[in-house]
Design a protein around this motif. Structure first.
Motif, PDB file in Angstrom:
ATOM      1  N   LYS A  42       0.842  -1.187   0.000  1.00  0.00           N
ATOM      2  CA  LYS A  42       0.000   0.000   0.000  1.00  0.00           C
ATOM      3  C   LYS A  42       0.882   1.243   0.000  1.00  0.00           C
ATOM      4  CE  LYS A  42      -3.778   2.433   2.284  1.00  0.00           C
ATOM      5  NZ  LYS A  42      -4.776   2.473   3.358  1.00  0.00           N
ATOM      6  N   VAL A  43       0.606   2.131  -0.950  1.00  0.00           N
ATOM      7  CA  VAL A  43       1.382   3.363  -1.094  1.00  0.00           C
ATOM      8  C   VAL A  43       0.429   4.548  -1.021  1.00  0.00           C
ATOM      9  CG1 VAL A  43       2.939   4.686  -2.573  1.00  0.00           C
ATOM     10  CG2 VAL A  43       3.053   2.186  -2.561  1.00  0.00           C
ATOM     11  N   VAL A  44       0.769   5.536  -0.200  1.00  0.00           N
ATOM     12  CA  VAL A  44      -0.018   6.770  -0.132  1.00  0.00           C
ATOM     13  C   VAL A  44       0.923   7.943  -0.323  1.00  0.00           C
ATOM     14  CG1 VAL A  44      -1.797   5.808   1.378  1.00  0.00           C
ATOM     15  CG2 VAL A  44       0.184   6.950   2.396  1.00  0.00           C
ATOM     16  N   ILE A  45       0.390   9.015  -0.936  1.00  0.00           N
ATOM     17  CA  ILE A  45       1.170  10.224  -1.136  1.00  0.00           C
ATOM     18  C   ILE A  45       0.246  11.421  -0.999  1.00  0.00           C
ATOM     19  CG2 ILE A  45       0.882  10.145  -3.661  1.00  0.00           C
ATOM     20  CD1 ILE A  45       3.678  11.409  -3.880  1.00  0.00           C
ATOM     21  N   GLY A  46       0.697  12.450  -0.273  1.00  0.00           N
ATOM     22  CA  GLY A  46      -0.160  13.608  -0.096  1.00  0.00           C
ATOM     23  C   GLY A  46       0.302  14.511   1.026  1.00  0.00           C
ATOM     24  N   SER A  47      -0.661  15.174   1.661  1.00  0.00           N
ATOM     25  CA  SER A  47      -0.368  16.158   2.703  1.00  0.00           C
ATOM     26  C   SER A  47      -0.007  15.469   4.023  1.00  0.00           C
ATOM     27  CB  SER A  47      -1.589  17.052   2.917  1.00  0.00           C
ATOM     28  OG  SER A  47      -2.662  16.294   3.452  1.00  0.00           O
ATOM     29  N   TYR A  48       0.515  16.259   4.949  1.00  0.00           N
ATOM     30  CA  TYR A  48       0.851  15.752   6.286  1.00  0.00           C
ATOM     31  C   TYR A  48      -0.399  15.204   6.961  1.00  0.00           C
ATOM     32  CZ  TYR A  48       2.513  15.676  11.133  1.00  0.00           C
ATOM     33  OH  TYR A  48       2.845  15.287  12.406  1.00  0.00           O
ATOM     34  N   HIS A  49      -1.483  15.966   6.863  1.00  0.00           N
ATOM     35  CA  HIS A  49      -2.740  15.557   7.498  1.00  0.00           C
ATOM     36  C   HIS A  49      -3.205  14.200   6.961  1.00  0.00           C
ATOM     37  CE1 HIS A  49      -6.828  15.834   9.100  1.00  0.00           C
ATOM     38  NE2 HIS A  49      -7.265  15.560   7.874  1.00  0.00           N
ATOM     39  N   PHE A  50      -3.115  14.017   5.643  1.00  0.00           N
ATOM     40  CA  PHE A  50      -3.587  12.776   5.022  1.00  0.00           C
ATOM     41  C   PHE A  50      -2.694  11.595   5.403  1.00  0.00           C
ATOM     42  CE2 PHE A  50      -3.269   9.984   1.155  1.00  0.00           C
ATOM     43  CZ  PHE A  50      -4.480   9.335   1.336  1.00  0.00           C
ATOM     44  N   ILE A  84       5.003   4.082   2.410  1.00  0.00           N
ATOM     45  CA  ILE A  84       4.802   2.727   1.882  1.00  0.00           C
ATOM     46  C   ILE A  84       4.592   1.786   3.065  1.00  0.00           C
ATOM     47  CG2 ILE A  84       5.824   0.852   0.547  1.00  0.00           C
ATOM     48  CD1 ILE A  84       7.512   2.927  -0.925  1.00  0.00           C
ATOM     49  N   GLU A  85       3.477   1.045   3.026  1.00  0.00           N
ATOM     50  CA  GLU A  85       3.162   0.090   4.083  1.00  0.00           C
ATOM     51  C   GLU A  85       3.173   0.745   5.468  1.00  0.00           C
ATOM     52  OE1 GLU A  85       2.527  -3.735   3.796  1.00  0.00           O
ATOM     53  OE2 GLU A  85       1.678  -2.441   2.225  1.00  0.00           O
ATOM     54  N   GLY A  86       2.601   1.961   5.534  1.00  0.00           N
ATOM     55  CA  GLY A  86       2.420   2.620   6.822  1.00  0.00           C
ATOM     56  C   GLY A  86       3.637   3.343   7.362  1.00  0.00           C
ATOM     57  N   GLN A  87       4.754   3.340   6.616  1.00  0.00           N
ATOM     58  CA  GLN A  87       5.962   4.031   7.081  1.00  0.00           C
ATOM     59  C   GLN A  87       6.352   5.105   6.076  1.00  0.00           C
ATOM     60  OE1 GLN A  87       9.025   2.898   9.378  1.00  0.00           O
ATOM     61  NE2 GLN A  87       8.517   0.734   9.670  1.00  0.00           N
ATOM     62  N   LEU A  88       6.777   6.262   6.597  1.00  0.00           N
ATOM     63  CA  LEU A  88       7.227   7.348   5.734  1.00  0.00           C
ATOM     64  C   LEU A  88       8.422   6.868   4.912  1.00  0.00           C
ATOM     65  CD1 LEU A  88       7.000  10.375   4.951  1.00  0.00           C
ATOM     66  CD2 LEU A  88       8.668  10.846   6.755  1.00  0.00           C
ATOM     67  N   ALA A  89       8.312   7.015   3.593  1.00  0.00           N
ATOM     68  CA  ALA A  89       9.392   6.568   2.709  1.00  0.00           C
ATOM     69  C   ALA A  89      10.190   7.738   2.153  1.00  0.00           C
ATOM     70  CB  ALA A  89       8.811   5.749   1.553  1.00  0.00           C
ATOM     71  N   ALA A  90       9.519   8.878   1.945  1.00  0.00           N
ATOM     72  CA  ALA A  90      10.226  10.026   1.383  1.00  0.00           C
ATOM     73  C   ALA A  90       9.415  11.291   1.611  1.00  0.00           C
ATOM     74  CB  ALA A  90      10.477   9.835  -0.114  1.00  0.00           C
TER      75      ALA A  90
END
Length: 697
Positions: free
Chosen positions: A465-473, A504-510
């Motif tokens: 699972k990959v997420v990208i966006g704002s700090y809040h998100f 990625i997978e719940g951990q900050l990647a970049a």
């Protein structure tokens, strides 16, 4: 193609084309074929004379070579180039004017008086019948005066006067229809779809292709925020489509498998796979023309007032005619009053003024979707700016990628670009551009991409699972965390940049650091808007307090608000309206759409999200924000021109009535002077409102 050079100077030549006849379609295709050449800066083709003017840079031999190789059989051009160019419309009305004038002169010169009288009687039936129908329907419009004037002239056996009145009325009708048609067509062309690329499904993979490649039967993938480029049938997915531009429906319409979608509507929620039925693009243009012609949005309050005033003046004109006849017993003096119709000038000059102003705005890269919006722009006292892509450049750049995982910055940027390329936002474009600059390519290995408005993107890549966006998100909504031991690196992130978080997978990647440069003209535009009469200028942004404060101080706005959600922008607009203010909202993103809809006038930046452009009432080119000042100047100039038109119409027609009643001029002269003055006022209303230096005329 065979041609001869008629005249040339350095960088410009005029040629004559040797062919039997150059059709409107062939002229459009030739003009398109020339304009797409790298060396040609401007091309204009005149189909009647079979001439062309070409401005170019570089060597003249390159242009001559292009002309020699050109063939209408080999040259391809999109359908809309010739279908919607307006060339055929202009030619049709030019021919109509010439034909009407020739028929008039031929009749006066060669036909016997008895034949001319019979022809006048036959032509008069249409005008008299129209006046009778208006009266029968309970109306009292200008057609009643026209019919009465012609009928009285016939009863007095004054065939020349009757014929002159009908000729001038006919010329006025043609000019009004031509001006209206041309203005509507120009407006429709500027509102037509400007979509160059679309995601096409080929062999189970999504491929970004030019729209010209799409054919009926192809499957395209549409995601939230996309304008639907083609008519088609949904074959997979669920979504909510805003069809207000086509059907007027206020609420989004649910679409699922088997549902039909229309070109030009907006996918507000969900994702759809659509089987294309119509790929021409002309269907969208035709629908827009029909929408404009039927929509009351095109009518400003000034036009409505002029039309109502014109109808209210008709009974007084009839009473004046009767009164003059009873007092003087002179039918000629009474007819002189009847020949002067205030309503004719009012009904011609006001719509022409508004449509001409819309056309002029278009020449400055401003698309206005109706006269009422120009009127509201002149009345507005509050303007609200979104920051990103509006006050700042719509071309933010990636400065650096700070890694928080074992993967390289390049690999993390590649993953981010893989997701961001599906969504039309300035920050997303920055990431995609940075990856492209570094030569980072990728395959579409992710699953369905989910976009959360004003927050970010979520998807699965290679089972992760990959997420990208704002700090809040990323940290609050998705619950992601900073890898152990890297808290200090996180705290040391440069504060002068905007931050995009990839997990990625719940951990900050970049963390992708993005610089969003302020527009060079932003501060001067804000100052000019304040001089133009705006008493309150506000900036709203989803960015942090730190960034918002810096930008606000440099631009010079009266108020600013940071970390604002889309619904909060709309709420602020409504609060200002409740306080009695007229509000303009300027934005470019999907998250600005609610506020754009809520404002008295919503203005979108042309290279922003498609949904923002579709919902907005006005679109301004992205190159320079000074278009906002130009828009205010045009709207204020229109208001002044309408006031002047009232003065001229009342003054001239009152003078003609006075001259007629005192016997200084005959009814024929009165009719001629009235119609000529009406046409002059109408033609003057077609002039540009701004001088070459951008100031009001």
């Amino acid at each position: 193609m065979r041609f001869r050079i008629l005249h040339e100077i350095k960088g410009r030549m005029r040629i004559h084309i040797f062919c039997g006849q150059l059709s409107c379609r062939e002229a459009d295709i030739l003009q398109y074929g020339l304009s797409i050449q790298p060396s040609v800066t401007m091309a204009k083709v005149y189909e009647r004379s079979r001439d062309a003017v070409i401005c170019y840079r570089g060597e003249r031999d390159d242009v001559i070579s292009v002309l020699q190789r050109f063939s209408h059989k080999r040259q391809w051009a999109p359908d809309h180039v010739w279908q919607n160019s307006g060339r055929e419309v202009n030619r049709y009305y030019q021919d109509k004017l010439v034909w009407k004038t020739c028929m008039r002169m031929t009749g006066k010169l060669f036909l016997p008086a008895s034949v001319r009288a019979a022809a006048v009687c036959c032509r008069s039936v249409r005008f008299i019948w129209k006046g009778v129908c208006t009266l029968w329907g309970g109306g009292m419009g200008g057609s009643v005066l026209d019919g009465t004037a012609i009928a009285v002239s016939l009863l007095r056996r004054d065939m020349d006067t009757a014929g002159s009145v009908m000729y001038l009325l006919g010329i006025g009708e043609i000019l009004e229809e031509w001006t209206h048609k041309k203005s509507v067509d120009d407006l429709a062309r500027s509102m037509s779809l400007n979509i160059s690329r679309v995601w096409l499904l080929e062999d189970g993979k999504e491929v970004l292709v030019d729209v010209e490649r799409v054919r009926p039967g192809d499957h395209v993938v549409l995601r939230m925020g996309n304008v639907i480029p083609f008519d088609g049938v949904v074959v997979e997915g669920n979504g909510a489509v805003n069809q207000s531009s086509m059907t007027g429906e206020a609420l989004p319409v649910p679409k699922e498998k088997g549902g039909y979608v229309y070109a030009g509507t907006v996918l507000e929620e969900g994702e759809l796979r659509v089987c294309v039925k119509e790929s021409s693009g002309s269907n969208k243009y035709e629908k827009i023309v029909r929408m404009i012609e039927e929509s009351e949005k095109l009518k400003s309050n000034a036009e409505g007032k002029a039309a109502r005033l014109a109808d209210r003046l008709v009974p007084y004109t009839l009473l004046g005619t009767a009164g003059v006849y009873l007092l003087t017993g002179n039918a000629s003096k009474a007819l002189s009053v009847l020949m002067v119709d205030f309503s004719c000038a009012l009904k011609l000059a006001m719509p022409v003024s508004v449509l001409s102003a819309i056309r002029e705005a278009g020449t400055h890269g401003i698309t206005v979707k109706g006269g009422t919006f120009l009127e509201k722009v002149s009345q507005a006292d509050t303007i609200i700016f979104d920051k990103t892509g509006t006050l700042t450049r719509a071309r933010p750049t990636v400065v650096r990628v700070v890694p928080f995982a074992g993967e390289s910055p390049e690999e993390l940027l590649r993953i981010a670009a893989c997701l961001e390329e599906h969504f039309p936002h300035s920050m997303a474009r920055a990431v995609v551009h940075a990856a492209s600059e570094k030569g980072l390519t990728h395959e579409e290995t992710h699953s369905r991409v989910e976009y959360i408005v004003a927050h970010g993107i979520s998807s699965m890549i290679d089972g992760r699972k990959v997420v990208i966006g704002s700090y809040h998100f990323v940290f609050e909504d998705e619950g992601c965390r900073i890898p152990e031991g890297l808290e200090e690196r996180f705290e040391g992130l440069p504060e002068e940049y905007s931050h995009l978080y990839l997990a990625i997978e719940g951990q900050l990647a970049a963390v992708i650091c993005i610089e969003d440069p302020l527009r060079e003209e932003a501060a001067s535009v804000v100052a000019d808007l304040r001089k133009a009469g705006f008493s309150k200028i506000v900036m709203m942004t989803g960015d942090s307090q730190r960034i918002a404060s810096s930008i606000a101080s440099r631009v010079g706005v009266d108020e600013y608000y940071s970390e604002v959600l889309p619904e909060e922008k709309a709420d602020f607009v409504k609060k200002e309206q409740a306080a009695g203010r007229k509000v303009i909202m300027v934005g470019d993103g999907i998250n600005d759409s609610p506020a754009l809809s809520a404002a008295d006038v919503g203005i979108a930046i042309s290279d922003g999200a498609q949904i923002a452009r579709e919902i907005a009432d006005v679109t301004v080119e992205a190159d320079n924000l000074s278009g906002l000042v130009t828009l205010r100047s045009i709207s204020s100039g229109l208001e002044g021109r309408i006031r002047k038109n009232y003065v001229w119409i009342v003054g001239i027609n009152s003078g003609l009535i006075l001259l007629g009643v005192t016997g200084r001029i005959q009814p024929t002269t009165s009719a001629m002077a009235h119609n000529v003055s009406t046409l002059v006022i109408g033609l003057n209303s077609m002039k540009n409102l701004l001088k070459a230096d951008g100031n009001n005329v």
